[in-house]
Motif scaffolding. Structure first.
Motif, PDB file in Angstrom:
ATOM      1  N   CYS A  78       0.935  -1.233   0.112  1.00  0.00           N
ATOM      2  CA  CYS A  78       0.027  -0.046  -0.100  1.00  0.00           C
ATOM      3  C   CYS A  78       0.989   1.335  -0.074  1.00  0.00           C
ATOM      4  CB  CYS A  78      -1.100  -0.067   1.167  1.00  0.00           C
ATOM      5  SG  CYS A  78      -2.089  -1.280   1.323  1.00  0.00           S
ATOM      6  N   ASN A  79       0.540   2.122  -0.877  1.00  0.00           N
ATOM      7  CA  ASN A  79       1.340   3.337  -0.958  1.00  0.00           C
ATOM      8  C   ASN A  79       0.306   4.617  -0.725  1.00  0.00           C
ATOM      9  OD1 ASN A  79       4.013   2.367  -1.607  1.00  0.00           O
ATOM     10  ND2 ASN A  79       3.304   2.227  -3.612  1.00  0.00           N
ATOM     11  N   ALA A  80       0.860   5.698   0.135  1.00  0.00           N
ATOM     12  CA  ALA A  80       0.241   6.748   0.214  1.00  0.00           C
ATOM     13  C   ALA A  80      -0.069   7.579  -0.945  1.00  0.00           C
ATOM     14  CB  ALA A  80       0.734   7.642   1.475  1.00  0.00           C
ATOM     15  N   GLY A  81      -1.205   8.079  -1.217  1.00  0.00           N
ATOM     16  CA  GLY A  81      -1.199   8.836  -2.043  1.00  0.00           C
ATOM     17  C   GLY A  81      -0.913  10.434  -2.078  1.00  0.00           C
ATOM     18  N   ALA A  82      -1.720  11.367  -2.141  1.00  0.00           N
ATOM     19  CA  ALA A  82      -1.226  12.743  -1.895  1.00  0.00           C
ATOM     20  C   ALA A  82      -1.335  12.895  -0.536  1.00  0.00           C
ATOM     21  CB  ALA A  82      -1.912  13.892  -2.714  1.00  0.00           C
ATOM     22  N   THR A  83      -0.389  13.764   0.176  1.00  0.00           N
ATOM     23  CA  THR A  83      -0.470  14.238   1.732  1.00  0.00           C
ATOM     24  C   THR A  83      -1.496  15.496   1.612  1.00  0.00           C
ATOM     25  OG1 THR A  83       1.727  13.770   1.631  1.00  0.00           O
ATOM     26  CG2 THR A  83       0.980  15.278   3.204  1.00  0.00           C
ATOM     27  N   PRO A  84      -2.368  15.289   2.547  1.00  0.00           N
ATOM     28  CA  PRO A  84      -3.217  16.385   2.582  1.00  0.00           C
ATOM     29  C   PRO A  84      -2.764  17.897   2.827  1.00  0.00           C
ATOM     30  CG  PRO A  84      -3.653  14.753   4.553  1.00  0.00           C
ATOM     31  CD  PRO A  84      -2.403  14.388   3.772  1.00  0.00           C
ATOM     32  N   ALA A  85      -3.388  18.579   2.388  1.00  0.00           N
ATOM     33  CA  ALA A  85      -3.005  20.191   2.405  1.00  0.00           C
ATOM     34  C   ALA A  85      -3.482  20.821   3.537  1.00  0.00           C
ATOM     35  CB  ALA A  85      -3.521  20.861   1.030  1.00  0.00           C
ATOM     36  N   MET A  86      -2.602  21.083   4.479  1.00  0.00           N
ATOM     37  CA  MET A  86      -3.146  21.773   6.016  1.00  0.00           C
ATOM     38  C   MET A  86      -2.588  23.000   5.780  1.00  0.00           C
ATOM     39  SD  MET A  86      -4.585  19.330   7.874  1.00  0.00           S
ATOM     40  CE  MET A  86      -4.845  17.925   8.058  1.00  0.00           C
ATOM     41  N   GLY A  87      -2.372  23.671   4.866  1.00  0.00           N
ATOM     42  CA  GLY A  87      -1.838  24.983   4.632  1.00  0.00           C
ATOM     43  C   GLY A  87      -2.933  26.258   5.441  1.00  0.00           C
ATOM     44  N   LEU A  88      -4.156  25.986   4.959  1.00  0.00           N
ATOM     45  CA  LEU A  88      -5.087  26.799   5.540  1.00  0.00           C
ATOM     46  C   LEU A  88      -5.454  26.576   7.093  1.00  0.00           C
ATOM     47  CD1 LEU A  88      -7.793  26.979   2.712  1.00  0.00           C
ATOM     48  CD2 LEU A  88      -6.102  28.745   3.549  1.00  0.00           C
ATOM     49  N   ALA A  89      -5.258  25.464   7.333  1.00  0.00           N
ATOM     50  CA  ALA A  89      -5.397  24.947   9.112  1.00  0.00           C
ATOM     51  C   ALA A  89      -4.411  25.696   9.733  1.00  0.00           C
ATOM     52  CB  ALA A  89      -5.647  23.494   9.165  1.00  0.00           C
ATOM     53  N   ASN A  90      -3.065  25.638   9.140  1.00  0.00           N
ATOM     54  CA  ASN A  90      -2.038  26.184   9.962  1.00  0.00           C
ATOM     55  C   ASN A  90      -2.166  27.629   9.863  1.00  0.00           C
ATOM     56  OD1 ASN A  90      -0.729  23.794  10.150  1.00  0.00           O
ATOM     57  ND2 ASN A  90       0.551  24.092   8.194  1.00  0.00           N
ATOM     58  N   ILE A  91      -2.540  28.323   8.908  1.00  0.00           N
ATOM     59  CA  ILE A  91      -3.029  29.817   8.958  1.00  0.00           C
ATOM     60  C   ILE A  91      -3.953  30.022  10.004  1.00  0.00           C
ATOM     61  CG2 ILE A  91      -3.623  31.932   7.877  1.00  0.00           C
ATOM     62  CD1 ILE A  91      -2.193  30.423   5.241  1.00  0.00           C
TER      63      ILE A  91
END
Length: 134
Positions: A117-130
């Protein structure tokens, strides 16, 4: 209370069907604390504004009232700092729970000997960090 975030994952068996993976944990308490403090801060600011504008003479004559106002403001500032730190910790917990490698280890279909099993895209957390920084 357990808070469950459902994730749909494919089943690699004979018949393709989708199962739901539930992450167990309560990630809502820090955000609820932050929002509750924000609501109370807003209500206090409105009450203080009414006091300053409508009852200015009482506020100016009474020496204890400005000191009490200062103390309440300092308490709100301290709790705001604590709430922002708690919200940041809650976001870190959500990031850890939704990290693709964590999700892969939780999936039963990926536990087989010959399964890769391979991970797809890493979730974008930029807005949560902001949101935590702001």
């Amino acid at each position: 209370r357990l808070y469950q975030i459902p994730f749909k994952m494919p089943d690699c068996g004979e018949e393709p069907e989708t199962h739901t993976l539930h992450l167990v944990g309560d990630f809502s308490a820090p955000a609820e604390f932050f929002v509750t403090l924000g609501v109370f801060s807003f209500l206090y600011a409105m009450a203080a504004l009414v006091l300053y504008l409508r009852f200015h003479s009482i506020y100016g004559e009474n020496k204890k009232l400005p000191f009490a106002d200062f103390c309440v403001t300092v308490c709100f500032a301290f709790f705001w700092l604590v709430a922002a730190a708690a919200w940041g910790k809650g976001l870190t917990d959500v990031k850890a729970a939704t990290r693709p490698t964590s999700l892969i280890t939780a999936m039963g279909v990926c536990q087989g000997q010959e399964v890769v099993c391979n991970a797809g895209a890493t979730p974008a957390m930029g807005l949560a960090n902001i949101s935590v920084v702001r």
